[in-house]
Design an enzyme around this catalytic site. Sequence first.
Site, mmCIF file in Angstrom:
data_model
loop_
_atom_site.group_PDB
_atom_site.id
_atom_site.type_symbol
_atom_site.label_atom_id
_atom_site.label_comp_id
_atom_site.label_asym_id
_atom_site.label_seq_id
_atom_site.Cartn_x
_atom_site.Cartn_y
_atom_site.Cartn_z
ATOM 1 N N ARG A 265 -2.645 11.968 1.301
ATOM 2 C CA ARG A 265 -2.298 12.224 2.693
ATOM 3 C C ARG A 265 -1.681 13.605 2.784
ATOM 4 N NH1 ARG A 265 2.085 8.934 4.313
ATOM 5 N NH2 ARG A 265 3.363 10.792 4.358
ATOM 6 N N GLU B 106 3.219 19.056 3.110
ATOM 7 C CA GLU B 106 3.102 18.609 1.730
ATOM 8 C C GLU B 106 1.811 17.823 1.559
ATOM 9 O OE1 GLU B 106 6.341 16.041 0.791
ATOM 10 O OE2 GLU B 106 5.885 14.599 2.377
ATOM 11 N N ASN C 49 0.673 14.339 -0.331
ATOM 12 C CA ASN C 49 1.112 13.118 -1.007
ATOM 13 C C ASN C 49 -0.045 12.571 -1.831
ATOM 14 O OD1 ASN C 49 3.838 12.507 0.516
ATOM 15 N ND2 ASN C 49 2.344 13.051 2.086
ATOM 16 N N SER D 196 1.152 6.184 2.585
ATOM 17 C CA SER D 196 1.246 4.968 3.401
ATOM 18 C C SER D 196 0.902 5.212 4.865
ATOM 19 C CB SER D 196 2.662 4.392 3.298
ATOM 20 O OG SER D 196 3.600 5.320 3.775
ATOM 21 N N LYS E 47 6.031 19.026 -5.885
ATOM 22 C CA LYS E 47 6.260 20.189 -5.024
ATOM 23 C C LYS E 47 6.063 21.490 -5.781
ATOM 24 C CE LYS E 47 7.388 17.446 -1.662
ATOM 25 N NZ LYS E 47 7.174 16.176 -2.357
ATOM 26 N N LYS F 287 13.357 21.634 -1.423
ATOM 27 C CA LYS F 287 12.626 20.417 -1.776
ATOM 28 C C LYS F 287 12.707 20.116 -3.261
ATOM 29 C CE LYS F 287 9.144 20.220 1.844
ATOM 30 N NZ LYS F 287 7.708 19.941 2.091
ATOM 31 N N GLU G 77 8.871 12.019 -3.842
ATOM 32 C CA GLU G 77 8.142 11.494 -2.696
ATOM 33 C C GLU G 77 8.997 10.421 -2.042
ATOM 34 O OE1 GLU G 77 5.482 12.843 -1.676
ATOM 35 O OE2 GLU G 77 5.003 14.058 -3.416
ATOM 36 N N GLY G 78 8.576 10.015 -0.851
ATOM 37 C CA GLY G 78 9.211 8.871 -0.223
ATOM 38 C C GLY G 78 10.160 9.199 0.911
ATOM 39 N N ARG H 197 3.266 10.569 12.740
ATOM 40 C CA ARG H 197 4.661 10.136 12.787
ATOM 41 C C ARG H 197 5.434 11.123 13.649
ATOM 42 N NH1 ARG H 197 6.353 9.837 6.668
ATOM 43 N NH2 ARG H 197 5.019 11.656 6.750
#
Length: 499
Positions: free
Chosen positions: A151, A167, A169, A174, A331, A388, A392-393, A474
């Site tokens: 993603r 970024e 992923n 998700s 990253k 950064k 992740e998350g 989002r």
Amino acid sequence: MATCGSDCCSNGSIFDEKSISCDKTTRVLEGCMPLPIPDDVLKEIVPKAKDFALLHGAGMRYRDRYDADKLEFAPFFLLPSAFPKREFERVVKIQPLINILMHRVAHDHEFLESTLKNTVRVDSFTARLWDIYTTVRKEGVTQSVTLGMFRCDYFFSVPCQCAQQVEINTIAASFGALATRIGLLHRYVLGELRRPELLHHLPENGALSGLCGGMVSAWKHYKNPKAVILFVIEDITYNICDQRFHEYEIRRQRPDIHVIRRNLTEISQRGTLTNDKRLIIDGDEVAVVYFRAGYEPGQYHTEAEWEARLTIERSKAIKCPSIQYHLAGTKKVQQELARPGMLKRFLSDSEADHVRQLFTGLYTLDRDEEGDKAVKMALESPERFVLKPQREGGGNNVYGKEIKDVLEKIKDSVEREAFILMDRIRPPIQQNYLIRPHMPVSLAEVVSELGIFGAVIGDDKDILLNEYAGHMLRTKLSSVNEGGVAAGLGALDSVFLFD
């Protein structure tokens, strides 16, 4: 560092010029319909939208009121949020190139080693992942085919007037399932508001079918019709609907495929390898391993969980992601790819030019002249950047004054090499109604982040599948830095395209 090319910049303004803020970087974007909505209309439409969300599976469990027998609707915005059609179509079209790029990066050992050599010295979590990677390489990779479900996240940048990449992923990407549910919800809401003429602005979203199609294709490649797909899950799954709908869609596409769910601890206790490296869990042979956990240190409680991850990587199962894909999503790798000319190591000149236009400024914090310069920039103007770590998350980045506080402590230490620095992207502000369980409805100023999904299957020689696999949106309050959906500062949304 590479920035957006002039060919993707707009010739005309898409903003309400009456709302330019004093910093001249954040402007207000008009939404899909005039706001505010009259109170009597709002009072009628909000309960309908909540019911639609619940009855169509746009739900979550919450940490602060967890109950395995109860679902509440996930936070969402009442209306779809505006995003420029030109830029949406551009990043959709370029996703297969991103898939190819990340696939080639993951299979370039020399690049990964040179890029991550400093990071693994100072970041213990990345070091453990690297240890698994090198162990499997030394033993000999058992399964050369890997599945990537990526993603890529973007903000639309006001100064650039183009989409810029936040970024990539490569693990546990998700919200593919919930994104499709919210798209349906917004079609329903616009219909109830008697605005059917707006529906053609909402693009079709095949995220769930596209991602699950990738898993089904990988399962077919394994060539054992009795083997299962394993979802590696958290100890407690809060985002349960997003995961379960993937299972149901796999069953819809192929009724003969069985999905099992285990956390890393259970895999350590009940997973074994046969002499020919087939992964067996509770008597089932595993064809595909789909990680929805394993991307943060807290999910590895003991050495047993790390051994479980190594067992999976040693196996014949097709991993999503494989350990090298996981490392390719750090990253530090993304920062290195933004160096002038680096993309041409993996892509043709014309392909590299297209991808380069997505990048904002990305800067190393290694202990050298270049890193010292980046530290100096960040200390002088911390509001311009995001700091950064290799995580992740969500919830891990550092913003504003806190950047200065962190860098003052670590600027003379190797610890700073565990981070990268990125230019802060300035998206436009728009208004929307935030709908949360047990909270009053509020009209808020928000910013939106677009996620583009991709699926790729291949080995170090060939790519067998390469597809755009849907999208998500989002949206978060413009006043906050991190917009976690479960925390209620961000919420699920869908795209309203405009010319």
